[in-house]
Design a protein around this motif. Sequence first.
Motif, PDB file in Angstrom:
ATOM      1  N   UNK A 385     -50.761 -14.500 -45.613  1.00 39.33           N
ATOM      2  CA  UNK A 385     -52.143 -14.684 -46.038  1.00 39.33           C
ATOM      3  C   UNK A 385     -52.769 -15.908 -45.387  1.00 39.33           C
ATOM      4  N   UNK A 386     -51.946 -16.861 -44.958  1.00 41.05           N
ATOM      5  CA  UNK A 386     -52.437 -18.074 -44.306  1.00 41.05           C
ATOM      6  C   UNK A 386     -51.627 -18.282 -43.027  1.00 41.05           C
ATOM      7  N   UNK A 387     -52.307 -18.326 -41.876  1.00 41.10           N
ATOM      8  CA  UNK A 387     -51.619 -18.481 -40.607  1.00 41.10           C
ATOM      9  C   UNK A 387     -52.461 -19.355 -39.686  1.00 41.10           C
ATOM     10  N   UNK A 388     -51.852 -19.824 -38.599  1.00 44.10           N
ATOM     11  CA  UNK A 388     -52.543 -20.690 -37.640  1.00 44.10           C
ATOM     12  C   UNK A 388     -52.312 -20.183 -36.221  1.00 44.10           C
ATOM     13  N   UNK A 389     -53.211 -20.577 -35.323  1.00 46.92           N
ATOM     14  CA  UNK A 389     -53.067 -20.276 -33.903  1.00 46.92           C
ATOM     15  C   UNK A 389     -53.339 -21.549 -33.128  1.00 46.92           C
ATOM     16  N   UNK A 390     -52.383 -21.981 -32.331  1.00 49.19           N
ATOM     17  CA  UNK A 390     -52.557 -23.181 -31.521  1.00 49.19           C
ATOM     18  C   UNK A 390     -51.938 -24.407 -32.159  1.00 49.19           C
ATOM     19  N   UNK A 391     -51.548 -25.349 -31.303  1.00 52.95           N
ATOM     20  CA  UNK A 391     -50.861 -26.558 -31.763  1.00 52.95           C
ATOM     21  C   UNK A 391     -51.753 -27.430 -32.630  1.00 52.95           C
ATOM     22  N   UNK A 392     -53.030 -27.550 -32.270  1.00 50.15           N
ATOM     23  CA  UNK A 392     -53.930 -28.408 -33.051  1.00 50.15           C
ATOM     24  C   UNK A 392     -54.117 -27.846 -34.457  1.00 50.15           C
ATOM     25  N   UNK A 393     -54.359 -26.547 -34.557  1.00 44.90           N
ATOM     26  CA  UNK A 393     -54.522 -25.936 -35.883  1.00 44.90           C
ATOM     27  C   UNK A 393     -53.252 -26.060 -36.695  1.00 44.90           C
ATOM     28  N   UNK A 394     -52.110 -25.867 -36.051  1.00 46.60           N
ATOM     29  CA  UNK A 394     -50.827 -25.967 -36.763  1.00 46.60           C
ATOM     30  C   UNK A 394     -50.612 -27.377 -37.298  1.00 46.60           C
ATOM     31  N   UNK A 395     -50.918 -28.375 -36.475  1.00 42.32           N
ATOM     32  CA  UNK A 395     -50.734 -29.770 -36.898  1.00 42.32           C
ATOM     33  C   UNK A 395     -51.701 -30.149 -38.019  1.00 42.32           C
ATOM     34  N   UNK A 396     -52.982 -29.797 -37.855  1.00 42.49           N
ATOM     35  CA  UNK A 396     -53.967 -30.158 -38.874  1.00 42.49           C
ATOM     36  C   UNK A 396     -53.718 -29.418 -40.185  1.00 42.49           C
ATOM     37  N   UNK A 397     -53.272 -28.166 -40.092  1.00 43.74           N
ATOM     38  CA  UNK A 397     -52.976 -27.420 -41.314  1.00 43.74           C
ATOM     39  C   UNK A 397     -51.821 -28.058 -42.067  1.00 43.74           C
ATOM     40  N   UNK A 398     -50.795 -28.503 -41.337  1.00 40.33           N
ATOM     41  CA  UNK A 398     -49.653 -29.168 -41.988  1.00 40.33           C
ATOM     42  C   UNK A 398     -50.091 -30.480 -42.635  1.00 40.33           C
ATOM     43  N   UNK A 399     -50.940 -31.246 -41.949  1.00 43.12           N
ATOM     44  CA  UNK A 399     -51.442 -32.499 -42.521  1.00 43.12           C
ATOM     45  C   UNK A 399     -52.302 -32.230 -43.764  1.00 43.12           C
ATOM     46  N   UNK A 400     -53.146 -31.197 -43.683  1.00 44.26           N
ATOM     47  CA  UNK A 400     -53.993 -30.847 -44.826  1.00 44.26           C
ATOM     48  C   UNK A 400     -53.146 -30.404 -46.017  1.00 44.26           C
ATOM     49  N   UNK A 401     -52.089 -29.657 -45.751  1.00 44.05           N
ATOM     50  CA  UNK A 401     -51.223 -29.189 -46.827  1.00 44.05           C
ATOM     51  C   UNK A 401     -50.528 -30.359 -47.524  1.00 44.05           C
ATOM     52  N   UNK A 402     -50.127 -31.361 -46.741  1.00 42.21           N
ATOM     53  CA  UNK A 402     -49.432 -32.512 -47.325  1.00 42.21           C
ATOM     54  C   UNK A 402     -50.384 -33.407 -48.123  1.00 42.21           C
ATOM     55  N   UNK A 403     -51.593 -33.654 -47.580  1.00 40.01           N
ATOM     56  CA  UNK A 403     -52.552 -34.529 -48.258  1.00 40.01           C
ATOM     57  C   UNK A 403     -53.946 -34.239 -47.703  1.00 40.01           C
TER      58      UNK A 403
END
Length: 414
Positions: A385-403
């Motif tokens: 249901x939630x996915x990312x494409x590209x290194x920038x999106x993957x990194x920002x999504x992980x940061x957003x998930x943490x805080x």
Amino acid sequence: MTEPLQPPPKKNPLKRTRVPVSPPGTRSRAATGLSVMAAEGRFALQHCADCGRIQYPPRDLCRACLSEALEWRDTDPMGQLVAETAIRATPDTHFRDRLPIRIGTVLLDAGPSLICRLHGDVSGDDRVRVVNRIDAAGQAILLALPLKEVPHMQDDPALRTLSCDPRHRRVLITDARAPEAPALARALLKAGASRVFLGLPEAWKPFPARSELEDIGNCSIMPLDVTDFGSVRELAAEIGGKTDILINNARFIRPGGALARSDTIFARQELDTGCLGLMRLAQTFGRAMAARGEDGVNNAAAWMNILPIGALVPQPGHGMSSATGAAALAISHGMRADMRGSGVRVMNLYTGPMDDEWHQELPPPKVTPSALARAIVSALIAGQEEATAGEIARDLHARWRDDPALAIREALAK
């Protein structure tokens, strides 16, 4: 051994379409955390930060030291099947049409024992790999898969129910003019899609990729302008009952935020395409798809929205695009609630800067059309249901998930 999935026969219009019935969806707050991990395609369990003990089932306190410091962490999914059985009778209306249901106990190498659904090629005392998937109620289901890939593995009924595999399904891509449209059409057909429809806004205006799309077999280019309700309604009347997967990639992008512009003309166009366009699609195609969530092999399965990562973490250089993405994300969450239980999964794929003319001022890495196509197909097959494409999106999504607050401040400080 799993039997290969056969192309479905032409539907008999005199036969009733089975009405979607939602599985039980009540979970505790702790158990809902497992569903959050499943939505991202992660096999993660609670780990005690004090004693290190891994918890299953999810709980509020550590079963060893009673600590409240339980953190969700990715966990080794390998294990051993130690027991199995089959459910052959149930009063539940959702599972009654899916009997028998094979379940088993898996002893993870990481320690805990899990109760899982079993893939058809898992039996005896096999070594298995456990995956965490989302069911029609939006809750986590653990499924034990063979340790190694087997022929026709994705065709197993239990696995197909928990995924949105394009195989034998018809897909609508809402914007044929988007740079990724040819790569996406080819990737979907390679994954087994039976037909790809491509919506074309402003059909009178030529575009270079048209001949490329017309040369791809099993593709149909059809008029669709998401800013015109009449256009959307006409196409929905024609193919709404045939669309099994809808990929909404329609967008209007112009760099700049509120202070960088002297009027609201482009802002209105961005909102009309990215936000209100999604609403028009939902009001027409959404209803038709929700009614076909149980329609056999090629049932309506997924609605995917392609959103900028700015929908979660605002990007100052593309402030209005971020605002449009955030508004579309809110609508998407509402659609997910409305369509929950229908069998149609509402998915969000967040992408970093695309390698196109509207992101030329941004440095690499950027998302190429082929990379975006691969990410979309992978997310569909995994049922994320939630996915990312590209290194920038993957990194920002992980940061957003943490805080989330910290991720936003870091983005605005750059």
